[in-house]
Design a protein around this motif. Sequence first.
Motif, short mmCIF file in Angstrom:
data_model
loop_
_atom_site.label_atom_id
_atom_site.label_comp_id
_atom_site.label_asym_id
_atom_site.label_seq_id
_atom_site.Cartn_x
_atom_site.Cartn_y
_atom_site.Cartn_z
N GLN A 3 -131.71 29.30 36.33
CA GLN A 3 -132.25 29.23 37.67
C GLN A 3 -132.43 27.80 38.14
O GLN A 3 -132.59 26.87 37.35
N GLN A 33 -124.50 24.38 45.43
CA GLN A 33 -124.09 24.86 46.75
C GLN A 33 -125.35 25.11 47.59
O GLN A 33 -126.44 25.33 47.05
N TYR A 35 -126.70 27.48 50.98
CA TYR A 35 -126.46 28.58 51.90
C TYR A 35 -127.63 28.70 52.86
O TYR A 35 -128.76 28.33 52.54
N PHE A 45 -122.40 30.34 53.62
CA PHE A 45 -122.10 29.11 52.88
C PHE A 45 -122.16 27.91 53.81
O PHE A 45 -121.61 27.92 54.92
N GLN A 48 -120.70 22.58 49.32
CA GLN A 48 -120.75 22.44 47.87
C GLN A 48 -120.69 20.96 47.52
O GLN A 48 -119.90 20.21 48.08
N PHE A 88 -131.02 28.25 50.83
CA PHE A 88 -130.94 28.46 49.38
C PHE A 88 -130.02 27.43 48.74
O PHE A 88 -128.93 27.16 49.25
N TYR A 92 -123.37 27.40 40.50
CA TYR A 92 -122.21 28.23 40.21
C TYR A 92 -121.71 27.85 38.82
O TYR A 92 -121.38 26.70 38.56
N PHE A 94 -119.45 29.53 35.45
CA PHE A 94 -118.70 30.58 34.75
C PHE A 94 -118.66 31.88 35.55
O PHE A 94 -119.06 32.94 35.08
N ASN A 95 -118.18 31.81 36.75
CA ASN A 95 -117.99 32.96 37.64
C ASN A 95 -119.28 33.56 38.18
O ASN A 95 -119.23 34.56 38.90
N LYS A 96 -120.44 33.01 37.84
CA LYS A 96 -121.70 33.57 38.31
C LYS A 96 -122.42 32.58 39.22
O LYS A 96 -122.37 31.37 39.00
N PHE A 97 -123.11 33.13 40.21
CA PHE A 97 -123.88 32.33 41.14
C PHE A 97 -125.36 32.61 40.91
O PHE A 97 -125.78 33.77 40.84
N TYR A 98 -126.16 31.55 40.82
CA TYR A 98 -127.60 31.68 40.58
C TYR A 98 -128.33 31.06 41.76
O TYR A 98 -128.25 29.84 41.98
N PHE A 99 -129.04 31.92 42.49
CA PHE A 99 -129.73 31.48 43.70
C PHE A 99 -131.13 30.96 43.39
O PHE A 99 -131.86 31.55 42.57
N GLY A 100 -131.51 29.89 44.06
CA GLY A 100 -132.90 29.47 44.06
C GLY A 100 -133.71 30.45 44.90
O GLY A 100 -133.15 31.35 45.56
N SER A 101 -135.02 30.28 44.90
CA SER A 101 -135.90 31.20 45.62
C SER A 101 -135.90 30.92 47.12
O SER A 101 -136.39 31.74 47.90
N TYR B 33 -118.91 40.51 44.11
CA TYR B 33 -120.25 40.45 43.53
C TYR B 33 -121.20 41.42 44.24
O TYR B 33 -121.05 41.67 45.44
N GLY B 42 -135.00 35.03 46.42
CA GLY B 42 -133.57 34.74 46.42
C GLY B 42 -132.78 35.95 45.97
O GLY B 42 -133.33 37.01 45.71
#
Lengths: 109, 110
Positions: A3, A33, A35, A45, A48, A88, A92, A94-101, B33, B42
């Motif tokens: 995160q 990134q 958003y 978006f 980046q 946000f 990014y 390994f194919n995964k996106f992790y959003f901040g709060s 996704y 989030g």
Amino acid sequence: GQQVMQIPQYQHVQEGEDFTTYCNSSTTLSNIQWYKQRPGGHPVFLIQLVKSGEVKKQKRLTFQFGEAKKNSSLHITATQTTDVGTYFCVRYNFNKFYFGSGTKLNVKP
Amino acid sequence: NAGVTQTPKFRILKIGQSMTLQCAQDMNHNYMYWYRQDPGMGLKLIYYSVGAGITDKGEVPNGYNVSRSTTEDFPLRLELAAPSQTSVYFCASTSRDTQYFGPGTRLTVL
């Protein structure tokens, strides 16, 4: 973990004032990134960043990536009511996106 | 191009019911996704797919299932709905690291 932490959680500004949101990670980021999500809408978006110390501008928006690639910021100059929404940062990996709060921005006319 | 479309827009389920949230994209993107977004939070990744026939778990996969039989479609299945699954669900597809989101499905489980 994966995160990213964002501060502040909320920001209320008068139209014309500046706004900054910060994104921090405990580990080095390969990229970051940003958003924007308008109230009731979906994330869109913005940009980046991938290079250490990178600075990018989009009109009144300035995005920075820290030298150590562990933090990032989004600065809006002279906010307008159209800037209202939640911003946000997203990592990014390994194919995964992790959003901040997110940071929720409210602009008073 | 319609981009990413999601149906339904809203749904109310009773505890224990099942449903499928539909997601389709017409941009020929391989990566798709599913996220959930709880109020004031989030987005959390539920499942993702890197191409037809390939799916993998995200951060919060429990209580959900997905399939990817075509490039265009990526449905999300809830088998036994629980109140904790009340959320807004977003589908997204990706091109060159940029995510394109659908309008979302607002799900309430009572």
